[in-house]
Design a protein around this motif. Structure first.
Motif, PDB file in Angstrom:
ATOM      1  N   LEU A  62      10.891  -0.906   2.151  1.00 23.29           N
ATOM      2  CA  LEU A  62       9.868   0.133   2.134  1.00 23.29           C
ATOM      3  C   LEU A  62       8.711  -0.303   3.026  1.00 23.29           C
ATOM      4  N   SER A  63       8.377   0.532   3.996  1.00 23.29           N
ATOM      5  CA  SER A  63       7.257   0.215   4.885  1.00 23.29           C
ATOM      6  C   SER A  63       5.937   0.447   4.160  1.00 23.29           C
ATOM      7  N   LYS A  64       4.863  -0.083   4.720  1.00 18.60           N
ATOM      8  CA  LYS A  64       3.552   0.120   4.119  1.00 18.60           C
ATOM      9  C   LYS A  64       3.192   1.607   4.084  1.00 18.60           C
ATOM     10  N   ASN A  65       3.577   2.333   5.131  1.00 21.26           N
ATOM     11  CA  ASN A  65       3.280   3.764   5.160  1.00 21.26           C
ATOM     12  C   ASN A  65       4.021   4.508   4.064  1.00 21.26           C
ATOM     13  N   GLN A  66       5.284   4.165   3.832  1.00 20.26           N
ATOM     14  CA  GLN A  66       6.045   4.810   2.768  1.00 20.26           C
ATOM     15  C   GLN A  66       5.422   4.533   1.410  1.00 20.26           C
ATOM     16  N   ILE A  67       4.969   3.307   1.217  1.00 21.95           N
ATOM     17  CA  ILE A  67       4.335   2.951  -0.050  1.00 21.95           C
ATOM     18  C   ILE A  67       3.000   3.665  -0.193  1.00 21.95           C
ATOM     19  N   LEU A  68       2.237   3.729   0.888  1.00 25.39           N
ATOM     20  CA  LEU A  68       0.938   4.405   0.853  1.00 25.39           C
ATOM     21  C   LEU A  68       1.078   5.864   0.444  1.00 25.39           C
ATOM     22  N   GLU A  69       2.131   6.519   0.927  1.00 21.74           N
ATOM     23  CA  GLU A  69       2.345   7.924   0.580  1.00 21.74           C
ATOM     24  C   GLU A  69       2.484   8.107  -0.923  1.00 21.74           C
ATOM     25  N   GLN A  70       3.079   7.122  -1.581  1.00 19.57           N
ATOM     26  CA  GLN A  70       3.275   7.216  -3.021  1.00 19.57           C
ATOM     27  C   GLN A  70       2.023   6.825  -3.798  1.00 19.57           C
ATOM     28  N   LEU A  71       1.204   5.947  -3.221  1.00 17.72           N
ATOM     29  CA  LEU A  71       0.006   5.471  -3.918  1.00 17.72           C
ATOM     30  C   LEU A  71      -1.223   6.310  -3.630  1.00 17.72           C
ATOM     31  N   PHE A  72      -1.115   7.244  -2.690  1.00 16.56           N
ATOM     32  CA  PHE A  72      -2.273   8.038  -2.287  1.00 16.56           C
ATOM     33  C   PHE A  72      -2.846   8.773  -3.478  1.00 16.56           C
ATOM     34  N   ASP A  73      -4.147   8.700  -3.618  1.00 11.09           N
ATOM     35  CA  ASP A  73      -4.853   9.314  -4.736  1.00 11.09           C
ATOM     36  C   ASP A  73      -4.590  10.817  -4.776  1.00 11.09           C
ATOM     37  N   ALA A  74      -4.185  11.301  -5.926  1.00 11.15           N
ATOM     38  CA  ALA A  74      -3.874  12.723  -6.077  1.00 11.15           C
ATOM     39  C   ALA A  74      -5.095  13.602  -5.847  1.00 11.15           C
ATOM     40  N   ASP A  75      -6.297  13.040  -5.996  1.00 11.10           N
ATOM     41  CA  ASP A  75      -7.523  13.800  -5.770  1.00 11.10           C
ATOM     42  C   ASP A  75      -7.944  13.789  -4.309  1.00 11.10           C
ATOM     43  N   GLY A  76      -7.154  13.132  -3.465  1.00 13.93           N
ATOM     44  CA  GLY A  76      -7.439  13.141  -2.034  1.00 13.93           C
ATOM     45  C   GLY A  76      -8.365  12.042  -1.586  1.00 13.93           C
ATOM     46  N   ASN A  77      -8.676  11.085  -2.462  1.00 13.75           N
ATOM     47  CA  ASN A  77      -9.548   9.981  -2.068  1.00 13.75           C
ATOM     48  C   ASN A  77      -8.831   9.087  -1.072  1.00 13.75           C
ATOM     49  N   PHE A  78      -9.580   8.536  -0.135  1.00 13.91           N
ATOM     50  CA  PHE A  78      -8.985   7.739   0.940  1.00 13.91           C
ATOM     51  C   PHE A  78      -8.435   6.424   0.406  1.00 13.91           C
ATOM     52  N   VAL A  79      -7.236   6.104   0.843  1.00 16.35           N
ATOM     53  CA  VAL A  79      -6.611   4.835   0.499  1.00 16.35           C
ATOM     54  C   VAL A  79      -6.248   4.133   1.798  1.00 16.35           C
ATOM     55  N   ASP A  80      -6.762   2.922   2.033  1.00 18.49           N
ATOM     56  CA  ASP A  80      -6.488   2.258   3.303  1.00 18.49           C
ATOM     57  C   ASP A  80      -5.267   1.352   3.190  1.00 18.49           C
ATOM     58  N   GLY A  81      -4.829   0.870   4.357  1.00 17.57           N
ATOM     59  CA  GLY A  81      -3.615   0.071   4.427  1.00 17.57           C
ATOM     60  C   GLY A  81      -3.656  -1.189   3.597  1.00 17.57           C
ATOM     61  N   ASN A  82      -4.836  -1.752   3.405  1.00 18.85           N
ATOM     62  CA  ASN A  82      -4.966  -2.980   2.634  1.00 18.85           C
ATOM     63  C   ASN A  82      -4.620  -2.764   1.164  1.00 18.85           C
ATOM     64  N   THR A  83      -4.680  -1.497   0.726  1.00 22.17           N
ATOM     65  CA  THR A  83      -4.365  -1.176  -0.665  1.00 22.17           C
ATOM     66  C   THR A  83      -2.958  -1.621  -1.033  1.00 22.17           C
ATOM     67  N   VAL A  84      -2.013  -1.505  -0.103  1.00 19.42           N
ATOM     68  CA  VAL A  84      -0.633  -1.881  -0.383  1.00 19.42           C
ATOM     69  C   VAL A  84      -0.544  -3.359  -0.721  1.00 19.42           C
ATOM     70  N   ALA A  85      -1.085  -4.206   0.157  1.00 16.57           N
ATOM     71  CA  ALA A  85      -1.022  -5.653  -0.070  1.00 16.57           C
ATOM     72  C   ALA A  85      -1.724  -6.040  -1.369  1.00 16.57           C
ATOM     73  N   VAL A  86      -2.869  -5.410  -1.637  1.00 16.23           N
ATOM     74  CA  VAL A  86      -3.629  -5.716  -2.851  1.00 16.23           C
ATOM     75  C   VAL A  86      -2.816  -5.376  -4.093  1.00 16.23           C
TER      76      VAL A  86
END
Length: 229
Positions: free
Chosen positions: A169-193
């Protein structure tokens, strides 16, 4: 016997899926284009359709629509493109699910097995992997029998990994699943954290992970076999 109609023009991918599905005990009608698939359907209507979206003689979505109009087959689209529009078009044509290439044959097998169990009225509420147990109904997670407390993102991340075990799973694929449902910004570092936090809770030694492993330059992979119970 469960009848699977496989429509995939890549010969090596076709062979791999056919071998894997027949090993599971299914009967596979293997085709490489639309015309072959249409002829196969005249002989036997499938219980399951595995269909590449891009075929040499047209769109696999045409076949998806035909199969959906003719009965209650379980339909999975196979696509090399990870685009939302392709997914929307697939679901619009009548697909039940999709898998983006390259994919793990074990994941495909799990999806088919889960469908057949649902069809048979067998409900499985737990995911087992190594010494990790996940109860889907209660959203509880246990390691070696001890309950682990997870945040919402850690739960979503763990479930994503378990449902895609053996697949990178790429970081982008993971980010799509972790993205805040309220539309709040989630940056790439969120995956590693979040991966590091999850490792702290599930790994025997997070410096030598046995569940979530890094694939340099590509992403992460859940390396343990997963099954439903």
């Amino acid at each position: 016997m469960v009848e699977i109609l496989l429509v995939e023009d890549d010969e090596s991918v076709n062979r791999g899926i056919t071998f894997s599905m027949e090993k599971e005990g299914y009967h596979v009608y293997s085709c490489q284009n639309l015309q072959e698939a249409k002829r196969a359907m005249q002989e036997q209507y499938p219980d399951i359709l595995l269909c590449d979206v891009n075929l040499p003689d047209g769109s696999g979505l045409e076949l998806v629509s035909m199969v959906r109009a003719g009965g209650n087959a379980f339909i999975i689209c196979l696509t090399a493109r990870d685009q939302e529009t392709d997914q929307v078009m697939g679901y619009g044509a009548g697909a039940d699910d999709y898998i983006t290439k390259p994919f793990s044959l074990s994941v495909l097998s799990l999806k088919i097995r889960a469908y057949l169990e649902r069809r048979a009225g067998i409900k499985k509420n737990r995911i087992l992997s190594g010494r990790i147990t996940v109860e889907l109904d209660t959203m509880k997670v246990f390691r070696q029998g001890q309950e682990i407390s997870l945040t919402r993102n850690e739960w979503k991340l763990l479930k994503l990994f378990l449902e895609n075990s053996g697949r990178i799973l790429s970081k982008n694929q993971i980010l799509e699943q972790l993205f805040d449902a309220d539309g709040n910004f989630v940056d790439g570092n969120t995956v590693a954290v979040n991966v590091n936090r999850l490792r702290e809770k599930i790994e025997p030694d997070k410096s030598k992970p046995v569940y979530i492993k890094n694939i340099r330059g590509l992403g992460y992979i859940w390396s343990q076999e997963t099954r439903y119970a």
